[in-house]
Scaffold this active site. Sequence first.
Site: not given
Length: 378
Positions: A125, A129, A155, A276, A334, A338, A361, A363, A365
């Site tokens: 990378t 590029a 990176f 539930q 979740q 907290g 490696e 994304t 997309e």
Amino acid sequence: MDIMLSADQKRFKEECRIFAEKKIAPLAEKYGETDEIPADLVRAMADHGLFQLLAPEALGGKAVKSLPLCLVREQLAGVYCPADVTFAMQGLGSYPLVLAGNEEQRARFLTKLGAGKLLATYALTEPEAGSDVGAIATEAREAAGGFILNGMKRFISNGQAADMAVTFAKTPLPGKPKALSAFIVEKGREGFGVHKRLKMIAPHDLAELKFEDCFLPRENLLGNPGDGLRIALGTLDLFRVSVGAAALGIAQTAFDAALAYAKTRVQFGRPIAGFQGIQFKLADMATELDATRALVYRAALRQDAKGEHITRVASMAKLYATEAAFRIVDQSVQIHGGIGVMAGTTVERLYREIRALRIYEGTTEIQKLVIARSLIDR
Ligand SMILES: Cc1cc2nc3c(=O)[nH]c(=O)nc-3n(C[C@H](O)[C@H](O)[C@H](O)COP(=O)(O)OP(=O)(O)OC[C@H]3O[C@@H](n4cnc5c(N)ncnc54)[C@H](O)[C@@H]3O)c2cc1C
């Protein structure tokens, strides 16, 4: 999911689990969040023979297999991400030599890499590029006895710790102005080094590497001029599924933590697992976890059998595993309420660690593009 694995594969998976629990977990406790790669972490993995899985042919063993890499990464990532990243980078930096190294290069580097005496990285990378590998601007100009490299890599995992990098640079050929070649670059070469260390949201040895008139002798060229893209993509093809396996390991840890917490945290007079709303979350998480494991193991087994549509199933596994793991970790946070966002808790760390896997490696997309192309071109 066990029906997908042979008795030997199940035994190996269990060995990896025990190794991670007994040897890696104490090191995770000792070093916590660090961007350095501790020497005793490398030694523990080397002593257990893990790096030998990454270049067995060169060390007198069998071919590199996808499933063992996945089973190792699943267990390491579930316990300590820096261990998983170190293992993966050793593989990404070794496999180009397995693919294209000559006898001399294999003898010089692979034995030491397999023994953990050298650490490797993979530097593809660049600032301009990322997904578009064709935009690589680092150039290797032919010079007497070798090549002179100029450019920047961004990176790069294990960028600080690595003793050597496999890197990729433009070497224009007649009619192929963007032809890439692959090179081995050892730490300490004049004109090569860490330009800047990068701070990620989770612990990670990440850096920019710079080449400034860095001379590399011809014996550091991997394969022939112009083989770079084949070597780069061939390496990523093997390791893509194992990113899914690392995501699976992280998701499993997040799920286990959520289930345990839901059974013990009392609100409105009873454990929250009795509600539930929480049960539906746990059911979704467990289902996604199983689907992830099935896709990852299927892709790895098919890779090892050299079956059909390997590229598509590997991309599906990476895509689904990393996206599902992100959802599972988020739901675990979740369920912890907290506590889940308090610095220093397991799920808070996993929440930061899982994020990058949807990016590196290839994304999400880009995986979708690969899958769609393979469907349309069929
Ligand atoms: C923690 C971490 C470790 C890494 N380690 C390494 C390493 O060791 N070695 C190495 O070489 N690289 C490494 N990388 C780089 C990584 O592989 C790239 O970040 C990744 O390929 C994406 O490139 P980019 O960041 O430049 O994003 P870009 O390519 O700029 O993409 C930006 C956004 O645009 C989307 N996009 C781009 N093109 C398209 C398209 N055609 N269609 C639809 N959407 C598109 C992307 O999916 C993304 O969402 C690492 C990255 C990270 C975050």
